[in-house]
Write an enzyme that holds these catalytic residues in place. Structure first.
Site, mmCIF file in Angstrom:
data_model
loop_
_atom_site.group_PDB
_atom_site.id
_atom_site.type_symbol
_atom_site.label_atom_id
_atom_site.label_comp_id
_atom_site.label_asym_id
_atom_site.label_seq_id
_atom_site.Cartn_x
_atom_site.Cartn_y
_atom_site.Cartn_z
ATOM 1 N N LYS A 195 -19.075 157.200 66.562
ATOM 2 C CA LYS A 195 -18.369 157.743 65.402
ATOM 3 C C LYS A 195 -16.880 157.740 65.715
ATOM 4 O O LYS A 195 -16.430 158.366 66.676
ATOM 5 C CB LYS A 195 -18.847 159.173 65.116
ATOM 6 N N ARG A 217 -8.994 164.942 64.889
ATOM 7 C CA ARG A 217 -10.242 164.922 65.658
ATOM 8 C C ARG A 217 -10.214 163.875 66.777
ATOM 9 O O ARG A 217 -11.258 163.469 67.284
ATOM 10 C CB ARG A 217 -11.415 164.622 64.731
ATOM 11 N N LYS A 248 -20.415 154.526 62.648
ATOM 12 C CA LYS A 248 -19.757 155.146 61.508
ATOM 13 C C LYS A 248 -18.248 155.106 61.713
ATOM 14 O O LYS A 248 -17.798 155.491 62.795
ATOM 15 C CB LYS A 248 -20.236 156.595 61.419
#
Ligand code: PBG
Length: 325
Positions: A195, A217, A248
């Site tokens: 991710k 993040r 993702k």
């Protein structure tokens, strides 16, 4: 043997010939539809950042699931919008929160539906980060306990699958051990393995109310330039007991999908994220491209790259388009 003996256009002459020799087929049975669950009854509120998607109360989520089943879509991925938030994401552990409630109601009425739930704290913390803070950073190991407890709550409500999307190190192993200790050995782990810290999550964060209050993040989600590192992430999750791995976002990372497919034999999911959906929706709205053709082409490309499961906001629409073909 080249031209004129070989003429590639012979293979493309009619729609029937093209269908016959098609290498990649789209089928609603590989779709998983993300749903955003809120508390209350009878709530079906359009999400401004995701035109065509809704905030649904548990009863409305059940109606949506019925509709998806009728269209041949076998699975949903639930995200929750809690009533309250605090620094440690306490509401993520509420067995009567929107997600556990929706899981129970779906399983009571449409037990065949495969129900996956998102495991992450960003929707439940007041600072919007995916774990518990220490200073300005996220404390990896303290977060593991909360994620494991959250997974237990969802699994005990009847979720078939839990999907950790937080990107803490060791969370797949921690969740597997926690589930097994409770006897929840049948609950699958859908690991968001590769991710990336992507700009394409923008519309989701508005939809889920999960934008970080400060910073970003990048200290836990992957750095977008790193493809080889993605293989290490997948290998670790496989080692820790992941049942299904995920890449993702999807379309900007087709090379990563392709490489995971080549190196690993686990079922592979790809998440066509909110920004990918919103780009197509907005361009279609502006008359710049055809919504149906662009959506189906993007999903076909993700499948061609190697995905078994397509997580997409187009799931229901694409299923009805495919039925009409
Ligand atoms: C939660 C989570 C996010 C998405 C899925 N789970 C947002 C994020 O990481 O910031 C994004 C999904 C989408 O954009 O459709 N951590």
């Amino acid at each position: 043997m080249g031209y004129p003996i070989t003429r590639m256009r012979r293979l493309r002459r009619t729609a029937e010939i093209r269908t016959l020799i098609r290498e990649t087929r789209l089928d609603p049975s590989s779709f998983m539809k993300p749903l955003f669950v809120v508390s209350g009854e009878g709530v079906r509120r359009p999400i401004p950042s995701l035109d065509g998607q809704f905030h649904l109360s548990p009863d409305e989520a059940v109606r949506e699931v019925r509709r998806l089943r009728e269209l041949g879509v076998p699975s949903v991925l639930l995200f929750g919008l809690p009533e309250t938030k605090d620094p440690v994401g306490t509401s993520a552990l509420d067995p009567d929160g929107p997600v556990p409630l929706a899981v129970r109601r779906i399983k009571e009425t449409v037990p065949e539906m495969v129900v996956a739930t998102d495991i992450c704290l960003c929707e439940y913390t007041d600072h919007g980060h995916c774990g518990i803070l220490r200073g300005e950073g996220v404390d990896n190991d303290r977060t593991l306990d909360v994620l494991s407890s959250m997974a237990i709550v969802h699994a005990e409500s009847g979720a078939d699958m839990v999907g950790p999307s937080d990107m803490m190190d060791g969370r797949v192993g921690a969740i597997r051990r926690a589930l097994d200790e409770r006897g929840l050995t049948d609950t699958l782990i859908l690991a968001y393995s590769a991710k990336f810290a992507s700009a394409f999550y923008g519309p989701f964060r508005e939809a889920a109310g999960s934008a970080p209050a400060f910073g970003d993040r990048r200290s836990y989600q992957m750095d977008p330039p790193n493809g080889r590192e993605a293989m290490r992430e997948v290998a670790l999750d496989v080692d820790e007991g992941a049942d299904i791995v995920m890449v993702k976002p999807a379309m900007p990372y087709l090379d990563v999908l392709r490489e995971v497919r080549a190196q690993f034999d686990l079922p592979l999911a790809a998440y066509q994220v909110s920004g990918e959906y919103a780009m197509i929706a907005a361009a279609a709205q502006a008359g710049l491209l055809d919504r149906r053709a662009a959506a189906l082409e993007s999903l076909t490309a993700i499948r061609r790259a190697g995905a078994d499961i397509l997580i997409t906001y187009f799931a229901d629409e694409a299923a009805s388009w495919l039925r009409a073909l």
